[in-house]
Write a protein that holds these residues in place. Structure first.
Motif, short mmCIF file in Angstrom:
data_model
loop_
_atom_site.label_atom_id
_atom_site.label_comp_id
_atom_site.label_asym_id
_atom_site.label_seq_id
_atom_site.Cartn_x
_atom_site.Cartn_y
_atom_site.Cartn_z
N UNK A 95 -11.53 10.28 11.96
CA UNK A 95 -11.05 11.52 12.60
C UNK A 95 -11.84 12.74 12.12
N UNK A 96 -12.46 12.65 10.95
CA UNK A 96 -13.25 13.79 10.46
C UNK A 96 -14.61 13.89 11.15
N UNK A 97 -15.06 12.80 11.77
CA UNK A 97 -16.26 12.85 12.62
C UNK A 97 -15.94 12.11 13.90
N UNK A 98 -15.05 12.70 14.65
CA UNK A 98 -14.49 12.02 15.82
C UNK A 98 -15.54 11.66 16.87
N UNK A 99 -16.62 12.44 16.97
CA UNK A 99 -17.63 12.20 18.00
C UNK A 99 -18.86 11.46 17.47
N UNK A 100 -18.72 10.85 16.30
CA UNK A 100 -19.89 10.24 15.65
C UNK A 100 -20.52 9.14 16.51
N UNK A 126 -10.39 9.44 7.13
CA UNK A 126 -11.56 10.05 6.51
C UNK A 126 -12.80 9.17 6.69
N UNK A 127 -13.96 9.81 6.59
CA UNK A 127 -15.23 9.14 6.77
C UNK A 127 -15.42 8.01 5.76
N UNK A 128 -15.08 8.30 4.48
CA UNK A 128 -15.32 7.29 3.45
C UNK A 128 -14.43 6.06 3.65
N UNK A 129 -13.28 6.21 4.33
CA UNK A 129 -12.43 5.05 4.59
C UNK A 129 -13.06 4.13 5.63
N UNK A 130 -13.70 4.70 6.63
CA UNK A 130 -14.37 3.86 7.63
C UNK A 130 -15.55 3.12 7.01
N UNK A 131 -16.25 3.76 6.07
CA UNK A 131 -17.36 3.09 5.38
C UNK A 131 -16.84 1.97 4.48
N UNK A 132 -15.71 2.21 3.84
CA UNK A 132 -15.12 1.17 3.01
C UNK A 132 -14.69 -0.02 3.86
N UNK A 133 -14.15 0.30 5.06
CA UNK A 133 -13.74 -0.78 5.97
C UNK A 133 -14.94 -1.60 6.43
N UNK A 134 -16.05 -0.92 6.69
CA UNK A 134 -17.27 -1.64 7.08
C UNK A 134 -17.74 -2.55 5.94
N UNK A 135 -17.67 -2.05 4.70
CA UNK A 135 -18.07 -2.85 3.55
C UNK A 135 -17.17 -4.07 3.36
N UNK A 178 -19.32 0.60 11.45
CA UNK A 178 -19.04 2.04 11.30
C UNK A 178 -20.31 2.84 11.45
N UNK A 179 -20.17 4.08 11.88
CA UNK A 179 -21.28 5.02 11.85
C UNK A 179 -21.37 5.58 10.44
N UNK A 180 -22.58 5.54 9.87
CA UNK A 180 -22.75 5.98 8.49
C UNK A 180 -23.87 7.00 8.38
#
Length: 300
Positions: A191-196, A218-227, A233-235
Motif C-alpha cells: 500500500x505504500x507503493x500502490x502503483x509499483x 508496508x514495502x518491506x513486508x512484501x519483500x519479506x513475503x517474496x523471500x 514482489x516489486x523491489x
C-alpha cells in the motif's frame, strides 16, 4: 616532482559549484558574486590545465576530471572541518538526527552505519524511520532521506544521492527455465507503493496481469513475503542488494529506472553544518558503491 596545490578558497568555490551544478547557487551559498565564482573556476582550470565544467545551453556539467576533483574536494573538506572542530576542543553538543524511509533504513542504511561511525566517531548519529513530508522543526530533524515522490517545497534544501531502479523479484525456485510467468504467479503488492507494478510495467513495457494478488501494508513486508516464496514482489535495487549477491532472490526481468530519485533533505543549507556535509558526502559514496555492485550483478 611536487605539484602546486590550488588555494583552499578556489577549491571551496569549485566544490560548491560542482555540488549545485549552478554558479548562482554557489555564489548564494558562499555570499560572493556570480562573477567571483566564475573567475575562481576559470583560474583553477587554467592552473590545472583541464576543463572542469562543460557549458551547454546556459547550464554547466562536470567533465570526467571535474567529477574526480569534486569527489576528492568533498572528502577533503569534510575531513578538514572535523579536524578543525576537534582542535577547537568543542565537541558536538547534540547528535545529528536523520530521518529515513523505513525499508531503505532497515535493508540498506543500517548495515552501513558501522562504517560511518568508524570513519567519523566524533559525530553522534540518531536514526528515525519515517516517510513522506518531513517536520524538521517539530521532529528536531537535521536531515531526511526521501524519494522525490512528493513535493517537499521550495524552502527545503535538497541534494540528489541516487536513482531508483526497480523490478520483480522472487526466490529461484519459482523460475522455470530461468523465466517466470507473471500471469500465473501470485503478485505481491504494497500500500505504500500502490502503483509499483503498473509503473514498472510501463517502464519495462511488460504486461502485468495475474489472477492471484496479495496486499501488504508496508514495502518491506512484501519483500519479506517474496523471500519466503509467497510470490513475486516489486523491489528497489538498493533494498535487495544482499539477497541478489547471495542468491536468495533473483530478478528475472532485470531492474529499470522508475523515474524517481533519492535525495537528502535539509531545512538549512548543508554548508552551515559540517556534519551535514560529511553525511552527504558519505552517503553519496555508499550509493555509488551499491550502483557498482548492482551493475556487476544485473544489467541496469
Amino acid at each position: 616532482m611536487s605539484i602546486r596545490i590550488p588555494s583552499l578558497n578556489a577549491l571551496r568555490v569549485f566544490e560548491a559549484a560542482a555540488r549545485h551544478l549552478s554558479l548562482i547557487r554557489a555564489s548564494e551559498e558562499l555570499f560572493v558574486t556570480q562573477g567571483a565564482v566564475s573567475r575562481q573556476i576559470k583560474q583553477l582550470e587554467e592552473s590545472l590545465g583541464v576543463l572542469l565544467f562543460e557549458r551547454r545551453n546556459r547550464a554547466i556539467f562536470l567533465t570526467r576530471e571535474g567529477e574526480l576533483l569534486k569527489n576528492t574536494c568533498q572528502e577533503m573538506l569534510a575531513q578538514l572541518a572535523l579536524t578543525l572542530q576537534k582542535l577547537k576542543g568543542n565537541p558536538y553538543d547534540r547528535p545529528l538526527v536523520v530521518s529515513c524511509e523505513p525499508t531503505i533504513a532497515m535493508r540498506w542504511l543500517i548495515p552501513r552505519l558501522s562504517d560511518f561511525h568508524s570513519r567519523y566517531p566524533a559525530i553522534q548519529l540518531h536514526l528515525f524511520t519515517a516517510g513522506g513530508v518531513v517536520d524538521f522543526q517539530g521532529g528536531h530533524i537535521d536531515l531526511a532521506i526521501r524519494r522525490n515522490d512528493f513535493n517537499w517545497g521550495k524552502d527545503c534544501y535538497s541534494e540528489e544521492i541516487g536513482q531508483e531502479k526497480v523490478g520483480p523479484v522472487c526466490v529461484p525456485e519459482q523460475l522455470q527455465d530461468g523465466c517466470i510467468n507473471l500471469e500465473q504467479s501470485s503478485l505481491l503488492h504494497t500500500r505504500t507503493r500502490a502503483n509499483a507494478w503498473a509503473r514498472w510495467g510501463e517502464e519495462a513495457q511488460q504486461a502485468v496481469t495475474s489472477r492471484q494478488n496479495s496486499y501488504f501494508e508496508h514495502f518491506y513486508l512484501s519483500l519479506q513475503a517474496a523471500s519466503a516464496g509467497l510470490g513475486v514482489a516489486i523491489a528497489s535495487a538498493y533494498m535487495i542488494e544482499e539477497e541478489l549477491k547471495n542468491g536468495r532472490l533473483v530478478a528475472p526481468f532485470g531492474l529499470v529506472p522508475d523515474g524517481s530519485r533519492y535525495f537528502v533533505l535539509s531545512a538549512e543549507p548543508f554548508a552551515q553544518d559540517e556534519r551535514r556535509l560529511v553525511f552527504l558526502d558519505w552517503i553519496r559514496q555508499e550509493f555509488q558503491k551499491s550502483d557498482e555492485v548492482l551493475g556487476r550483478l544485473l544489467a541496469i
